[in-house]
Design a protein around this motif. Structure first.
Motif, mmCIF file in Angstrom:
data_model
loop_
_atom_site.group_PDB
_atom_site.id
_atom_site.type_symbol
_atom_site.label_atom_id
_atom_site.label_comp_id
_atom_site.label_asym_id
_atom_site.label_seq_id
_atom_site.Cartn_x
_atom_site.Cartn_y
_atom_site.Cartn_z
ATOM 1 N N ALA A 134 0.753 -1.510 0.076
ATOM 2 C CA ALA A 134 -0.004 0.075 -0.096
ATOM 3 C C ALA A 134 0.941 1.324 -0.035
ATOM 4 N N GLU A 135 0.182 2.708 -1.366
ATOM 5 C CA GLU A 135 1.439 3.649 -0.841
ATOM 6 C C GLU A 135 0.165 4.617 -0.715
ATOM 7 N N GLN A 136 0.147 5.122 0.271
ATOM 8 C CA GLN A 136 0.089 6.400 0.705
ATOM 9 C C GLN A 136 -0.341 7.435 0.717
ATOM 10 N N TYR A 137 -0.528 8.737 0.235
ATOM 11 C CA TYR A 137 -0.529 9.974 0.489
ATOM 12 C C TYR A 137 -1.112 11.860 0.959
ATOM 13 N N ASP A 138 -0.746 12.006 2.348
ATOM 14 C CA ASP A 138 -1.194 12.681 3.057
ATOM 15 C C ASP A 138 -1.279 14.437 2.506
ATOM 16 N N PRO A 139 -2.412 14.788 1.650
ATOM 17 C CA PRO A 139 -1.791 16.083 1.607
ATOM 18 C C PRO A 139 -1.931 17.030 2.779
ATOM 19 N N ASN A 140 -2.529 16.680 3.843
ATOM 20 C CA ASN A 140 -2.005 18.111 5.102
ATOM 21 C C ASN A 140 -0.660 18.177 5.284
ATOM 22 N N GLY A 141 0.375 16.716 4.915
ATOM 23 C CA GLY A 141 0.625 16.653 5.509
ATOM 24 C C GLY A 141 2.375 17.143 4.901
ATOM 25 N N GLN A 142 2.012 18.308 4.409
ATOM 26 C CA GLN A 142 2.795 19.185 3.113
ATOM 27 C C GLN A 142 4.158 19.364 4.272
ATOM 28 N N VAL A 143 5.136 19.624 3.237
ATOM 29 C CA VAL A 143 6.682 20.008 3.868
ATOM 30 C C VAL A 143 7.588 20.840 2.964
ATOM 31 N N ALA A 144 8.013 22.058 3.264
ATOM 32 C CA ALA A 144 8.812 22.655 1.920
ATOM 33 C C ALA A 144 10.118 21.523 2.147
ATOM 34 N N ARG A 145 10.290 21.734 1.143
ATOM 35 C CA ARG A 145 11.747 20.443 0.853
ATOM 36 C C ARG A 145 12.634 21.364 -0.042
ATOM 37 N N SER A 146 12.807 23.066 -0.874
ATOM 38 C CA SER A 146 13.459 23.780 -0.798
ATOM 39 C C SER A 146 12.472 25.108 -1.698
ATOM 40 N N THR A 147 13.537 25.983 -0.787
ATOM 41 C CA THR A 147 13.098 27.020 -1.338
ATOM 42 C C THR A 147 13.802 28.794 -2.318
ATOM 43 N N GLN A 148 13.749 28.707 -2.998
ATOM 44 C CA GLN A 148 14.949 29.372 -4.337
ATOM 45 C C GLN A 148 13.495 30.798 -4.594
ATOM 46 N N THR A 149 15.143 32.544 -4.745
ATOM 47 C CA THR A 149 14.732 33.461 -4.167
ATOM 48 C C THR A 149 15.485 34.712 -5.018
ATOM 49 N N ARG A 166 14.520 53.638 -13.690
ATOM 50 C CA ARG A 166 15.048 52.639 -12.335
ATOM 51 C C ARG A 166 14.544 50.986 -13.122
ATOM 52 N N THR A 167 14.967 49.896 -12.618
ATOM 53 C CA THR A 167 14.264 48.755 -12.701
ATOM 54 C C THR A 167 14.377 47.534 -11.975
ATOM 55 N N ALA A 168 13.196 47.381 -10.765
ATOM 56 C CA ALA A 168 13.955 46.459 -9.884
ATOM 57 C C ALA A 168 12.374 44.403 -10.388
ATOM 58 N N ARG A 169 13.289 43.808 -9.661
ATOM 59 C CA ARG A 169 12.128 42.266 -9.656
ATOM 60 C C ARG A 169 12.883 40.776 -8.570
ATOM 61 N N SER A 170 11.801 40.602 -8.382
ATOM 62 C CA SER A 170 11.447 39.659 -7.178
ATOM 63 C C SER A 170 11.121 38.645 -7.118
ATOM 64 N N GLU A 171 11.801 37.042 -7.688
ATOM 65 C CA GLU A 171 10.768 36.206 -8.407
ATOM 66 C C GLU A 171 11.497 34.742 -6.670
ATOM 67 N N GLU A 172 10.287 34.096 -6.265
ATOM 68 C CA GLU A 172 10.804 32.894 -5.303
ATOM 69 C C GLU A 172 10.246 31.533 -5.693
ATOM 70 N N THR A 173 10.222 30.625 -5.225
ATOM 71 C CA THR A 173 9.909 29.868 -5.661
ATOM 72 C C THR A 173 10.119 28.553 -4.440
ATOM 73 N N VAL A 174 9.433 28.117 -4.012
ATOM 74 C CA VAL A 174 9.176 26.943 -2.941
ATOM 75 C C VAL A 174 9.172 25.919 -3.579
ATOM 76 N N ASN A 175 9.301 24.667 -3.393
ATOM 77 C CA ASN A 175 9.148 23.132 -3.369
ATOM 78 C C ASN A 175 8.702 22.431 -2.532
ATOM 79 N N TYR A 176 7.082 22.172 -2.176
ATOM 80 C CA TYR A 176 6.829 21.781 -1.252
ATOM 81 C C TYR A 176 6.779 19.243 -1.598
ATOM 82 N N GLU A 177 7.004 19.577 -0.873
ATOM 83 C CA GLU A 177 6.800 17.373 -0.873
ATOM 84 C C GLU A 177 5.261 16.633 0.585
ATOM 85 N N ILE A 178 4.479 16.159 -0.348
ATOM 86 C CA ILE A 178 3.911 15.767 0.399
ATOM 87 C C ILE A 178 3.901 14.588 0.514
#
Length: 564
Positions: free
Chosen positions: A295-310, A347-359
């Motif tokens: 049996a293989e089960q996934y818990d949607p309420n158990g999200q954990v941030a695996r990596s963050t990129q800014t 004058r220009t300014a740009r901000s980008e953030e990427t977050v990877n979650y593990e279920i």
């Protein structure tokens, strides 16, 4: 009162037969037989004495019992040599594989022979290396001796199991050659000789397989083959460690579980109700299917941030206005402040953030072995209460429901009943029938063991054989050796017996009719009365002797006739 035995001749004079009652008569009879018959009688007498001496010796001989049975020829020879050297009487069995000794010395001889390493079971063990020297031994011979020693030690160990009388082990140990990547697995074959009609059960077969596999390097349990002396395959080589068993253990598991639960219930209830007044039966529904679950089960309420990129970016740009692109503006001597016209700034300014979650994920591998209990049914019946009335009769009363409920609660607790699983427990009160018991039979004088009964049968056979020899062997032979002297002996016996009867004298005989009685003159009537009383007494005496000894009387009469 002693009575003198005499015979009378025709003249009335007393005589005795020649040699009567002395050794002369015996010598006379032996002389009448002849030399040939005397020698034959002597041979028969010697044979008869030897026969009875043999019977007496066999009767007084101590009983023999089995010392060792099922021996190999080498072990039997060595044991016989030890017994002969110690002066112990012994016997060999019909097939030569059993040795019998006197029963009173068997235990001591077993201990003495065991101290000397006998019997060895017909196989050699590690003592094989005691006789081999380091010189003149090649690698091949050393490997062969090692395999023989290992086979012998395994055979001795297997023969120590109670149902096994003897065992032989064959090992196949492949030799690994140089530059060989793959190695052939080892294998073993075991042949067991069993005592009695019963065989080995599953646990004993599995124990032998594990024993052999653990003693040989690189040998797997599934590559051990076991065969008994009747040709039955007990374990097949090439199967798994639990395969190849002659009898499946699935039914044995169910029966063992039911017996164990039944024993617990009876032991618990008989202490309060009484022995023999409780009966219980347990039926277990067991699932013998083997189930493998993944049996293989996934818990949607158990999200954990695996990596963050800014990522952040900023820029500043200014452009001049009104100035053209001329040569003068590009000369080095031209100053920037002297340029004509206005300027623009950006004058220009740009901000980008990427977050990877593990279920959260759960992987479950579950294997359920056979023997899962699905349902349990327990039936218990108990004897009621017996009371004696005023008239002395026994009356039965069932047990109250409260007591039955307590018994059911005890049964549930002892057997581990799970009602959610569907287990059922039934307890009823019923009258038990008392079994008819026979009075104990006291052992009598003829209640003997097997050995005592065999000994009595043997002695009875010897006595019967002796009686048959006397009746149908010796007696007809003696009669056949005396045909010539039979008539003479009968006549001599008649003459000898004639003296046993007292003969009347002439004076005692009655006078003939018409004549005067013989006597002294002047006796008269008293003489006649005395003569009559003497005659009557003599007749009574002769009548009593003839009635008590008719055969002797016949022989006397025959002797009288032969004399005339």
């Amino acid at each position: 009162m002693a009575t003198e035995v005499q015979t009378f001749d025709s003249r009335g004079e007393g005589t005795r037969p020649p040699g009567a009652g002395g050794p002369g008569a015996l010598l006379h009879q032996l002389g009448s037989l002849g030399t040939g018959r005397i020698l034959a009688l002597g041979a028969v007498a010697l044979a008869l004495v030897a026969f009875f001496v043999l019977i007496v010796a066999r009767t007084l001989e101590p009983p023999y019992t089995l010392l060792f049975g099922g021996l190999a020829p080498e072990d039997a020879r060595r044991i016989v040599e030890r017994l002969e050297a110690a002066g112990v009487p012994h016997r060999l069995g019909p097939t030569g594989d059993a040795v019998f000794v006197p029963a009173d010395r068997a235990l001591r001889l077993r201990m003495d022979l065991a101290e000397q390493g006998l019997p060895s079971g017909g196989s050699v063990g590690y003592e094989l290396f005691d006789k081999s020297g380091p010189l003149g031994t090649s690698d091949f011979l050393a490997n062969v001796n090692l395999r023989r020693a290992l086979e012998g030690e395994l055979a001795r160990t297997i023969a120590a199991i109670r149902p096994v009388r003897a065992a032989r082990v064959h090992l196949v140990l492949p030799r690994r050659e140089l530059f060989e990547r793959e190695r052939h697995p080892a294998s073993a074959s075991v042949v067991v000789s069993l005592d009695g009609p019963g065989g080995l059960d599953r646990r004993q077969v599995q124990a032998i397989r594990n024993l052999v596999a653990a003693a040989v390097p690189g040998l797997e349990v599934g590559r051990v083959t076991i065969v008994d002396d009747r040709g039955n395959l007990l374990a097949r080589g090439g199967d798994g460690p639990s395969a190849g068993v002659a009898i499946s253990d699935l039914e044995e598991q169910r029966v063992a579980l039911e017996q164990r639960l039944r024993g617990k219930i009876l032991q618990l209830l008989e202490r309060t109700i009484g022995p023999g007044r409780v009966e219980a039966e347990v039926t277990a529904d067991i699932d013998f299917d083997e189930i493998v679950t993944t049996a293989e089960q996934y818990d949607p309420n158990g999200q954990v941030a695996r990596s963050t990129q800014t990522i952040e970016e900023s820029g500043d740009r200014r452009d001049a206005e009104g100035g053209g692109l001329t040569v003068a503006n590009n000369l080095p001597t031209e100053r920037p402040g002297q340029a004509a016209g206005g300027a623009s700034t950006e004058r220009t300014a740009r901000s980008e953030e990427t977050v990877n979650y593990e279920i959260s994920r759960t992987v479950r591998n579950q294997t359920r072995k056979p023997g899962h209990l699905r349902r349990l049914s327990i039936a218990v019946q108990v004897d009621g209460i017996w009371k004696v009335g005023a008239d002395g009769a026994r009356r039965y009363e069932p047990r109250p429901p409260e007591e039955l409920a307590q018994i059911a609660a005890l049964v549930r607790s002892a057997a581990g009943v799970d009602e959610e699983r569907g287990d059922v427990v039934e307890v009823v009160s019923r009258p038990f029938l008392e079994p008819e018991t026979e009075p104990p039979v006291e052992p009598g004088l003829l209640d003997l063991g097997r050995e005592e009964l065999a000994r009595l049968v043997e002695l009875g056979g010897l006595v019967l054989l002796a009686a048959l020899v006397l009746l149908f062997g010796v007696r007809p032979l003696v009669r056949s050796l005396r045909p010539a002297a039979q008539h003479g002996e009968a006549a001599a016996a008649g003459r000898a017996e004639a003296g046993a009867l007292p003969a009347p004298s002439v004076a005692q005989l009655p006078a003939p009719a018409g004549e005067a009685a013989v006597g002294s003159p002047g006796d008269g009537v008293p003489a006649l009365e005395a003569e009559g009383s003497a005659r009557d007494a003599l007749l009574r005496q002769v009548t009593e002797i003839v009635a008590s000894r008719p055969e002797d009387a016949v022989r006397v009469i025959r002797g009288w006739l032969n004399e005339r």
